[in-house]
Motif scaffolding. Structure first.
Motif, short mmCIF file in Angstrom:
data_model
loop_
_atom_site.label_atom_id
_atom_site.label_comp_id
_atom_site.label_asym_id
_atom_site.label_seq_id
_atom_site.Cartn_x
_atom_site.Cartn_y
_atom_site.Cartn_z
N ALA A 47 -5.50 4.21 3.46
CA ALA A 47 -5.32 3.12 2.49
C ALA A 47 -4.86 3.66 1.14
O ALA A 47 -4.06 3.03 0.45
N LEU A 48 -5.34 4.84 0.79
CA LEU A 48 -4.93 5.46 -0.47
C LEU A 48 -3.49 5.99 -0.42
O LEU A 48 -2.83 6.09 -1.45
N THR A 49 -3.02 6.31 0.78
CA THR A 49 -1.66 6.85 0.93
C THR A 49 -0.65 5.77 1.29
O THR A 49 0.43 6.08 1.78
N GLY A 50 -0.98 4.52 1.06
CA GLY A 50 -0.01 3.45 1.28
C GLY A 50 -0.08 2.82 2.66
O GLY A 50 0.89 2.22 3.12
N GLY A 51 -1.19 2.96 3.36
CA GLY A 51 -1.35 2.31 4.65
C GLY A 51 -0.90 3.11 5.84
O GLY A 51 -1.01 2.64 6.96
N THR A 52 -0.39 4.31 5.63
CA THR A 52 0.01 5.13 6.77
C THR A 52 -1.16 5.99 7.22
O THR A 52 -1.96 6.44 6.42
#
Length: 133
Positions: A47-52
């Motif tokens: 979630a912190l890395t943009g959902g990936t």
């Protein structure tokens, strides 16, 4: 002493049984930590890395090529470093939890050095000192 007798003596020692129990418990503990990392920690990191997903992170050297018919003619060439990162995080968490467990275990095993001597010990020391005079 025959080979079978030596093997029985080896197996009968407590160290072998302790080692076997440790390996089984360690494997089960590894599964618990892997589940923790896969199910709780990595989704939060994702979630912190943009959902990936971290395990899907990769560096594409050569992208896949698609032919005119829509079929992939050449697979992509990529360095998949995400799976490695996830394995490193698993290892670090397992090592940290084992460190905490061993630290607590060693604290329970060693007697407290700061504990005051018992009253009987103090009386015996006083008697000893008086007899020396």
């Amino acid at each position: 002493m025959g080979m079978i007798a030596e093997f029985k003596e080896f197996i009968a020692k407590g160290n072998v049984v302790d080692l076997a129990v440790g390996v089984v418990i360690g494997a089960a503990f590894g599964k618990i930590v892997t589940s923790l990392v896969d199910g709780i920690i990595m989704p939060a990191v994702g979630a912190l890395t943009g959902g990936t997903s971290v395990s899907d992170l990769k560096y594409v050297i050569t992208p896949a090529t698609v032919g005119a018919d829509g079929k992939e003619t050449m697979a992509e060439l990529a360095i998949k470093y995400g799976a490695f990162l996830q394995t490193v995080i698993d290892f670090l968490l397992i090592a940290f939890v084992i460190f905490l467990f061993l630290k607590a275990y060693n604290r329970m095993r060693t007697p407290a050095a700061d504990a005051a001597p018992a009253e009987e010990v103090l009386l015996l020391r006083e008697i000893r000192d008086n007899l020396k005079r």
